[in-house]
Design a protein around this motif. Structure first.
Motif, mmCIF file in Angstrom:
data_model
loop_
_atom_site.group_PDB
_atom_site.id
_atom_site.type_symbol
_atom_site.label_atom_id
_atom_site.label_comp_id
_atom_site.label_asym_id
_atom_site.label_seq_id
_atom_site.Cartn_x
_atom_site.Cartn_y
_atom_site.Cartn_z
ATOM 1 N N ASP A 1 0.828 -0.841 0.022
ATOM 2 C CA ASP A 1 0.205 0.381 0.293
ATOM 3 C C ASP A 1 0.797 1.210 -0.264
ATOM 4 N N TRP A 2 1.270 2.216 -1.069
ATOM 5 C CA TRP A 2 1.720 3.233 -1.185
ATOM 6 C C TRP A 2 1.589 4.676 -0.478
ATOM 7 N N GLY A 3 2.217 5.264 0.334
ATOM 8 C CA GLY A 3 1.608 6.220 0.524
ATOM 9 C C GLY A 3 2.714 7.316 -0.290
ATOM 10 N N GLU A 4 2.884 8.697 0.323
ATOM 11 C CA GLU A 4 4.226 9.452 0.280
ATOM 12 C C GLU A 4 5.746 9.226 1.017
ATOM 13 N N SER A 5 4.387 8.938 2.160
ATOM 14 C CA SER A 5 6.450 9.283 3.452
ATOM 15 C C SER A 5 6.420 7.684 4.268
ATOM 16 N N HIS A 6 5.921 6.937 3.864
ATOM 17 C CA HIS A 6 5.751 5.795 4.122
ATOM 18 C C HIS A 6 5.148 4.445 3.825
ATOM 19 N N HIS A 7 5.637 3.305 3.620
ATOM 20 C CA HIS A 7 4.613 1.876 2.573
ATOM 21 C C HIS A 7 4.066 0.832 3.488
ATOM 22 N N ASP A 8 2.715 -0.203 3.805
ATOM 23 C CA ASP A 8 2.582 -0.770 4.049
ATOM 24 C C ASP A 8 2.795 -2.343 3.183
ATOM 25 N N MET A 9 2.796 -2.777 4.052
ATOM 26 C CA MET A 9 3.574 -4.367 2.810
ATOM 27 C C MET A 9 2.608 -5.257 3.654
ATOM 28 N N ALA A 10 2.710 -6.233 2.987
ATOM 29 C CA ALA A 10 1.474 -7.390 3.595
ATOM 30 C C ALA A 10 1.981 -9.023 2.446
ATOM 31 N N VAL A 11 2.631 -10.295 2.825
ATOM 32 C CA VAL A 11 2.695 -11.327 1.999
ATOM 33 C C VAL A 11 2.061 -12.235 3.030
ATOM 34 N N ILE A 12 1.043 -13.082 2.615
ATOM 35 C CA ILE A 12 -0.046 -14.209 2.366
ATOM 36 C C ILE A 12 0.817 -15.130 1.289
#
Length: 412
Positions: free
Chosen positions: A9-20
């Protein structure tokens, strides 16, 4: 062998990542910064999940940005997902209308797990082709801005200086160098009426005009001194200042567009596929940059000509339900390629006898102008696909065999 799918999930200052995993169970989830350290942390997390991290596709809703460039440079497969499609997937996981960055990263991974075969990784285009795309897009945006500014200027002149519109009546008349030079020197009717023949000739010469300067100066002299409705002097002067500001914006936009086009041509000249694009009828420097930039140079991106046509919005959509059956052209498509296709097909009418004959046949069959151009665009794309696949220049005799209909009639 276990399979894994990632979502970012892209963001300007940080990104959230998930692996399933293949059962939908979350294997790892983390938040990274938009920095080189963040990218290294992401790749290390993928490597902990699977030693060969390149087997884990990453779903993301944008194909631009530093994090995407870093992933591609590291050889990680990236799949760009349409945000509208992703939003529709959200209802499959929960009936509640809720949203968070962590859940969106998991959702993107689920999209690849469930329907990964329906989404393709980002094409493996070369950096040069991507650079052409960026510059061609910037040139297109700048030219559109110039047309918009010219339209605003025309609207403003209509309110207080109609003689200027009579002087350059064509749609793009205000973008001409002589029009901008004279209006910069005399942005109001009062100032224009004081221009002498000699001054007008000097301005036309400074604008680059080389022919019929005296005749053009005489025409403008009488237009500017003709009888016309006028605003009060104070309002006329205020509107003149607004016109001067718009003229300055227009000059900058046109100068920037010319400079960007020079850069596009410079990069295109260095690309090995450029001679093939330029051999196509009706394709000049601008269309070469836009087509090459948007299509890229990944040899495996379009397996068939029909795949290429569908991506370029040159194949119709079929609507069939019960006894209803109809065709409509694609509207949700790459707008740059759709626009380029219209321009390309129209330009080919005067440069290819076969293209003209195909257009005339479709018009006689009942197609409207736009539909006939789309049919011609589809045929030209088939020729382009053949030329790129076999690395050969365009051939009129092969593209339009005498007295034969186009080979692929499925593009109706």
């Amino acid at each position: 062998m276990a399979r894994y799918f990632g979502g970012l999930d892209w963001g300007e200052s940080h990104h959230d990542m998930a692996v399933i995993d293949q059962d939908g169970t979350v294997v790892t989830q983390l938040r990274i910064t938009n920095t080189a350290d963040g990218l290294a942390e992401l790749l290390a997390a993928l490597r902990q999940v699977k030693r060969n991290r390149r087997d884990i596709p990453i779903g993301i809703e944008t194909g631009r940005g530093l994090i995407v460039a870093g992933l591609r440079k590291a050889g990680q497969p990236v799949v760009v997902l349409n945000p509208t499609q992703v939003a529709r997937y959200r209802d499959r996981l929960s009936a509640q209308r809720k949203k968070s960055d962590r859940s969106d990263a998991k959702l993107l991974a689920h999209v690849l797990r469930v329907d990964g075969d329906a989404h393709r990784p980002v094409p493996a285009s070369t950096p040069r082709a991507e650079a052409i795309r960026e510059l061609a897009r910037a040139h297109r945006k700048t030219t559109h801005d110039a047309r918009h500014t010219a339209a605003r200027l025309r609207s403003r002149l209509h309110e207080f200086f109609p003689a200027a519109l009579d002087a350059w009546p064509s749609q793009g008349g205000l973008t001409r160098s002589d029009a901008r030079t004279i209006l910069t020197a005399a942005p109001t009717p009062a100032k224009a009426a004081r221009l002498t023949h000699r001054r007008l000739e000097d301005l036309l010469t400074a604008a680059g005009r080389t022919r019929q300067i005296a005749d053009e100066a005489d025409r403008l002299f009488h237009l500017f001194r003709g009888r016309a409705l006028r605003q009060p002097p104070e309002i006329e002067d205020a509107m003149g200042h607004q016109s001067s500001a718009l003229l300055a914006q227009l000059d900058v936009a046109l100068t920037t567009a010319a400079r960007l086009l020079d850069q596009v041509e410079y990069l295109v000249d260095q690309h090995p596929q450029a001679p093939i694009y330029r051999s196509m009828p009706g394709v000049g420097p601008i269309l070469t940059g836009r087509l090459l930039g948007e299509l890229g140079d990944d040899p495996g991106r379009f397996a068939t000509a029909r795949n290429l046509r569908a991506y370029c919005a040159a194949t119709p959509i079929t609507w069939a339900s019960g006894g209803s059956h109809r065709h409509s052209h694609r509207r949700n498509a790459n707008p740059i390629l759709a626009e380029a296709g219209h321009l390309w097909a129209f330009a080919a009418l005067t440069r290819s006898p076969g293209a003209r004959a195909l257009y005339d046949r479709r018009r006689e069959a009942g197609d409207r102008h736009a539909a006939a151009l789309r049919r011609l665009y589809a045929h030209l794309l088939g020729s382009l696909h053949h030329c790129l696949r076999h690395a050969v220049p365009y051939s009129e005799s092969r593209a339009f065999p005498a007295n034969d209909e186009p080979a692929d009639q499925s593009t109706q």
